[in-house]
Structure formats: C-alpha cells, structure tokens
Design an enzyme around this catalytic site. Structure first.
Site, PDB file in Angstrom:
ATOM      1  CG  LEU A 116       9.902 -16.827  -3.718  1.00 22.45           C
ATOM      2  CD1 LEU A 116       9.697 -16.875  -2.211  1.00 22.45           C
ATOM      3  CD2 LEU A 116      10.288 -15.403  -4.136  1.00 22.45           C
TER       4      LEU A 116
ATOM      5  CG  ASP B 160      -2.054   0.990   1.112  1.00 19.65           C
ATOM      6  OD1 ASP B 160      -2.316   1.477  -0.014  1.00 19.65           O
ATOM      7  OD2 ASP B 160      -2.683   1.297   2.143  1.00 19.65           O
TER       8      ASP B 160
ATOM      9  CG  HIS C 113      -0.143   2.060  -9.395  1.00 17.64           C
ATOM     10  ND1 HIS C 113      -0.362   1.678  -8.090  1.00 17.64           N
ATOM     11  CD2 HIS C 113      -1.267   2.734  -9.788  1.00 17.64           C
ATOM     12  CE1 HIS C 113      -1.567   2.106  -7.705  1.00 17.64           C
ATOM     13  NE2 HIS C 113      -2.130   2.749  -8.713  1.00 17.64           N
TER      14      HIS C 113
HETATM   15  C1  FPP Z   1      -2.071   0.149  -3.281  1.00 17.76           C
HETATM   16  O1  FPP Z   1      -1.578   1.461  -3.266  1.00 17.76           O
HETATM   17  C2  FPP Z   1      -1.481  -0.567  -4.396  1.00 17.76           C
HETATM   18  C3  FPP Z   1      -2.180  -1.169  -5.382  1.00 17.76           C
HETATM   19  C4  FPP Z   1      -3.653  -1.183  -5.414  1.00 17.76           C
HETATM   20  C5  FPP Z   1      -1.512  -1.806  -6.496  1.00 17.76           C
HETATM   21  C6  FPP Z   1      -0.304  -2.582  -6.140  1.00 17.76           C
HETATM   22  C7  FPP Z   1       0.331  -3.036  -7.394  1.00 17.76           C
HETATM   23  C8  FPP Z   1       1.630  -2.954  -7.667  1.00 17.76           C
HETATM   24  C9  FPP Z   1       2.636  -2.474  -6.716  1.00 17.76           C
HETATM   25  C10 FPP Z   1       2.132  -3.488  -8.951  1.00 17.76           C
HETATM   26  C11 FPP Z   1       2.278  -4.955  -8.796  1.00 17.76           C
HETATM   27  C12 FPP Z   1       2.988  -5.525  -9.915  1.00 17.76           C
HETATM   28  C13 FPP Z   1       3.228  -6.828 -10.043  1.00 17.76           C
HETATM   29  C14 FPP Z   1       4.004  -7.270 -11.188  1.00 17.76           C
HETATM   30  C15 FPP Z   1       2.735  -7.818  -9.088  1.00 17.76           C
HETATM   31  P1  FPP Z   1      -2.635   2.660  -3.409  1.00 17.76           P
HETATM   32  O2  FPP Z   1      -2.749   2.971  -4.864  1.00 17.76           O
HETATM   33  O3  FPP Z   1      -3.916   2.294  -2.733  1.00 17.76           O
HETATM   34  O4  FPP Z   1      -1.878   3.775  -2.644  1.00 17.76           O
HETATM   35  P2  FPP Z   1      -2.533   4.922  -1.764  1.00 17.76           P
HETATM   36  O5  FPP Z   1      -3.200   4.250  -0.588  1.00 17.76           O
HETATM   37  O6  FPP Z   1      -1.351   5.735  -1.361  1.00 17.76           O
HETATM   38  O7  FPP Z   1      -3.485   5.670  -2.654  1.00 17.76           O
END
Ligand code: FPP
Length: 259
Positions: A138, A27, A44
C-alpha cells in the site's frame, strides 16, 4: 458488528473491483470529543486509531493507494494550541507506527508544503518516508499543509518557469503537463473519495485529481469510522457505474477507458 459479520461483508466485495486509490477527508474529531465533553485533542488522538485501522484494512484488501487529508493549508488558522497538538500527534504517530508499516509493506509519501511543519515533526515524518521507501504494498499518502489550490498554483509557477527558460512551448502544455507537476505526480487519480463527519463538501482537496472520482459522504465521525463503515463505502462504490463521460451502453460494451 461482530467480527464474523465483517468477514461475511468483506466476502461480498467483488475482488476485481476493489478501488485502486481511496482518498479520505477525515472529519469529525472535534465533534466526537465534544459529544463526550472531552478536549478536541482527545478527538484527534482517537482519530489516530481510525488512521491505523483504515490503513491496515486497506492494505489487507489490496488497495494500492490510500490518501489521507491530515492537515490542510487552512488548518494553520486553528488555535495555535490545537495546531501544535495535531502536529506533534501526527509526527509521533508516524515515528511510533513506522516499524509496523514496514512489517506490513506500507510506503509513506508526504504531499503538501511540509517545509512549514515544525522541524522535529518533519524529522519524524521523513524518518518514516525513508524507512518505508523500499515497501511495495500500500502507498499511504499523508497530506500535510496541503491544499489543492496551493498545489495547482505551484504547478502553474513550475510550468511558467519552464516556458520562461524555453524548455517548453505554451502550445505544448497538455493536461498531462499539469498532472505531472502536481504533488500526486505518478499516483493514479482516486477512484473513491470518502468524507466522514456529515459535511458534503470537498474543502480544497485534490480538486484536479477527483474529476471522475466517485464521492461518498457518511455522517459517521472519523473516530467512529470502523472497518464496517469502510467496507460499506466500498460496497456502495461497487454499485456505481463509472461512465467517464460515456453512455451506459458504451460502458457495457467495455469501452470505458477514457476520461
Ligand atoms: C478534522 O476534524 C480533522 C483534522 C483537521 C485532523 C485529522 C487528523 C488526524 C485524524 C490525525 C492524523 C494522524 C496521522 C498519523 C495521519 P475536525 O477537528 O475538523 O472535527 P470537527 O469538524 O468535528 O470539529
């Protein structure tokens, strides 16, 4: 922290108590971007670097299972543009990283309602799943269009189907019956659940499986979650006494196998 200090920090880990399974709620990508007056999509994209980094060090440390909450069922409700960006980012990242994952003996598994993902994204993901199917290091579980309530509901439907067909008697339903109808079938429960980004909630993630997991919340935003921050979480985990409902004395006497 300089690399030498990270090596020293890793050296303080008890190699006999490395968690077998780490699950992570990633997050803070959006806030990371906002703090830099950048688009959420850039947060992201930066988060992908953390995924690569944490996968690599997990493998190096001998962690057997790493489960990442990449896209929840509820994330479908985000603005369509962000959903599209995330979908393609995840798909293309897996396609790009698959050769390295194979080289590092990492096996990809997908958990969730993946049939909801765009077809071209599914193609990238299943190419990765197939190309890494022989890997024995893994196990990397990517949770996509996943939520725990979806998974438990699906398990209830599957088990009721077996009852209806007369293949199982309701009296014979045990915790193992439920466990073996979840998408994590065959995967041990997480030892450690980490949530980055400062919120302290579970957000519909692995609710059944984390019954006895150690929880670790950190304010570090996911794109900033580096190897040092990860090793800090592992060190903290190693200070915990896992009692599984027993007393401290029982645990000290080595009687800590049951839940
Ligand atoms: C939450 O942060 C994050 C997500 C909803 C997406 C997580 C995805 C990635 C990190 C990419 C993953 C990639 C692979 C290849 C697995 P948020 O957007 O809710 O952040 P905020 O709370 O600060 O708004």
């Amino acid at each position: 922290m300089p690399e030498q200090n990270l090596t020293e920090k890793i050296g303080t880990l008890d190699t006999d108590r490395i968690p077998r399974h780490v699950a992570i709620i990633m997050d803070g990508n959006g806030r990371w971007a906002r703090m830099r007056a950048r688009e959420r999509s850039e947060g992201h994209a930066e988060g992908v670097n953390s995924v690569n980094r944490i996968t690599r060090i997990s493998s190096d440390l001998g962690i057997q299972y790493l489960t990442l909450y990449a896209f929840s069922t509820e994330n479908w409700n985000r603005p369509q543009e962000e959903v599209d960006t995330l979908m393609h980012l995840i798909g293309w990242t897996i396609r790009k990283e698959t050769p390295d994952l194979v080289k590092n003996n990492v096996r990809i598994h997908l958990l969730g309602e993946t049939e909801r993902l765009p077809k071209e994204v599914q193609d990238c993901l299943y190419e990765g799943v197939n190309a890494t199917a022989h890997c024995t290091g893994l196990n990397l579980q990517l949770c996509l269009s996943y939520s725990s309530r979806w998974e438990i509901t699906r398990a209830a439907k599957l088990i009721s189907g077996l009852v209806k067909e007369g293949k199982i008697n309701p009296d014979e339903i045990t915790e193992d019956t439920i466990t073996s109808h979840l998408s994590t079938k065959g995967i041990p429960d997480p030892d450690l659940l980490i949530r980055t980004g400062g919120e302290e909630r579970i957000s519909n993630f692995l609710l059944w499986q984390i019954a006895y997991s150690e929880l670790y919340f950190t304010p570090v935003l996911w794109p900033d979650f580096d190897n040092n921050a990860y090793v800090d979480a592992l060190i903290d985990y190693q200070t915990r006494e896992r009692r599984f409902g027993k007393t401290s004395d029982q645990v000290s006497a080595g009687n800590n196998n049951d839940n």
